[in-house]
Scaffold this active site. Structure first.
Site, short mmCIF file in Angstrom:
data_model
loop_
_atom_site.label_atom_id
_atom_site.label_comp_id
_atom_site.label_asym_id
_atom_site.label_seq_id
_atom_site.Cartn_x
_atom_site.Cartn_y
_atom_site.Cartn_z
N CYS A 52 38.88 45.30 31.49
CA CYS A 52 37.74 45.12 32.40
C CYS A 52 38.18 44.56 33.74
CB CYS A 52 36.70 44.21 31.74
SG CYS A 52 35.27 43.91 32.80
N CYS A 64 35.81 42.00 35.26
CA CYS A 64 35.86 40.66 34.66
C CYS A 64 37.12 39.91 35.08
CB CYS A 64 35.90 40.74 33.13
SG CYS A 64 34.85 41.98 32.41
N ASP A 65 38.26 40.59 35.08
CA ASP A 65 39.53 39.88 35.14
C ASP A 65 40.36 40.13 36.40
OD1 ASP A 65 39.01 38.78 32.62
OD2 ASP A 65 39.81 40.53 31.60
#
Ligand code: NAP
Length: 315
Positions: free
Chosen positions: A134, A137-138
């Site tokens: 992701c 997200c990261d």
């Protein structure tokens, strides 16, 4: 015969647990089947910085644990079981689970989608330590670093382009010469000065298992068989997701890729007609946004519809 549940929620990720909070607060005593990936995708993410209300971020597993406690406080029950088969043709619906049969007046499908992984032991060992599926997200954690993205579809292109906001260099690795990605996305990637494309290349191993952080990749050129090493700090998989909805095939409508088709966001259908009492929320019906907050939002909507349905039917 066991009691008939008001609402069974299938899945304990962000969508399922939000549905649990709402249905529990409505006094429906929902039963949450936690499934084979309890906590869903958030439970394998590290710091979540884009969920509103956490100015310093919150660890994914902690966020999930909080939601679980929050729903439990209002009467949600949890069962560590997964669905084996389902019969939606009878009312109440019959669910056969790994722990026995359950009957329920309404069903909220929040079984999510599982990211596809390469399946290498070294990749699995480093998930959350530099290996991610992701970018949204990261990606932030790779500011000023060099990273790689695997895949040849639109997801991989989108991730590679997004990650150039943080990484100084993105190497896009694809196993073939031809791409599934749309031309416009591929053109953008090819024109980007910080993205290098390497085709006909597969990842043999992610390096850094002993150090508990990604140090690089061992690559193989599939045409020549030549092995090489690529020093990077992060590996992002953009090779697609599998919606966890196969067990509903034939009973509710799924699209060509197996995602649950929904009407007005959460109503399931069968041959185009709404299936009363069966709702879907989160990534199992969302290929577009796939965010914790959008999953939570649709979990709330599914819960409100289930509550309305039960009330209208005198349960
Ligand atoms: P996809 O189109 O199925 O592409 C998956 C890619 O991953 C393919 O290039 C595939 O390689 C590769 N792959 C699969 N398994 C692999 C493995 N084990 N090892 C190495 N490579 C592997 O999936 P997607 O990119 O997630 O897209 C899914 C759908 O969502 C598509 O319809 C796409 O257009 C859409 N989407 C659109 C956007 C957008 O428009 N902004 C963004 C994201 C997704 P092969 O080509 O060799 O099979």
């Amino acid at each position: 015969m066991a009691e008939i549940q008001n609402t069974v929620i299938l899945g304990s990720g962000c969508a399922g647990l939000t549905a649990a909070i709402y249905t529990a607060r409505a006094g429906l005593k929902p039963l949450v089947l936690e499934g084979h990936e309890p906590g869903g995708q958030l439970s394998i993410t590290s710091l979540v910085e884009n969920f509103p209300g956490w100015p310093d971020g919150i660890q994914g597993p902690e966020l999930i644990d909080n939601m679980k406690k929050q729903a439990a406080r209002f009467g949600a029950a949890y069962q560590l079981a997964h669905l084996v088969s389902v019969d939606l043709s009878v009312c109440p619906f019959r669910l056969t689970t790994s722990s026995g049969e359950i009957r329920t007046h309404s069903l909220i499908i929040a079984s999510g989608a599982s990211a596809r992984w390469l399946g290498l032991p070294s990749e699995q060992a480093l998930i959350g330590h530099g290996v991610s599926s992701c970018a949204t997200c990261d990606g932030f954690f790779f500011r000023g670093k060099e990273i790689a993205v695997v895949g040849g579809g639109d997801s991989a292109m989108e991730e590679a382009l997004f990650l150039t906001r943080f990484a100084t260099k993105v190497t896009l690795l694809h196993r073939r010469d031809a791409f599934r990605a749309s031309k416009i996305m591929l053109d953008r990637v090819m024109a980007h000065p910080n993205i290098e494309l390497r085709t006909s290349t597969v990842v043999e191993e992610v390096l850094g298992v002993d150090e508990h952080e990604v140090k690089g990749l061992r690559l193989r050129d599939v045409k020549t068989g030549t092995l090489s090493e690529l020093p990077i700090s992060g590996l992002f998989l953009g090779i697609g997701h599998e919606p966890n909805a196969k067990m509903f095939a034939g009973q509710i409508d799924l699209d060509a890729d197996g995602y649950v088709r929904t009407k007005d966001n959460v109503f399931t259908t069968h041959n185009g007609e709404v299936v009363e009492g069966v709702y879907a929320c989160g990534d199992v019906q969302d290929r577009r946004y796939r965010q914790a907050i959008t999953a939570a939002g649709s979990g709330c909507m599914a819960a409100l519809e289930a509550e309305k349905f039960l009330e209208e039917h005198g349960h």
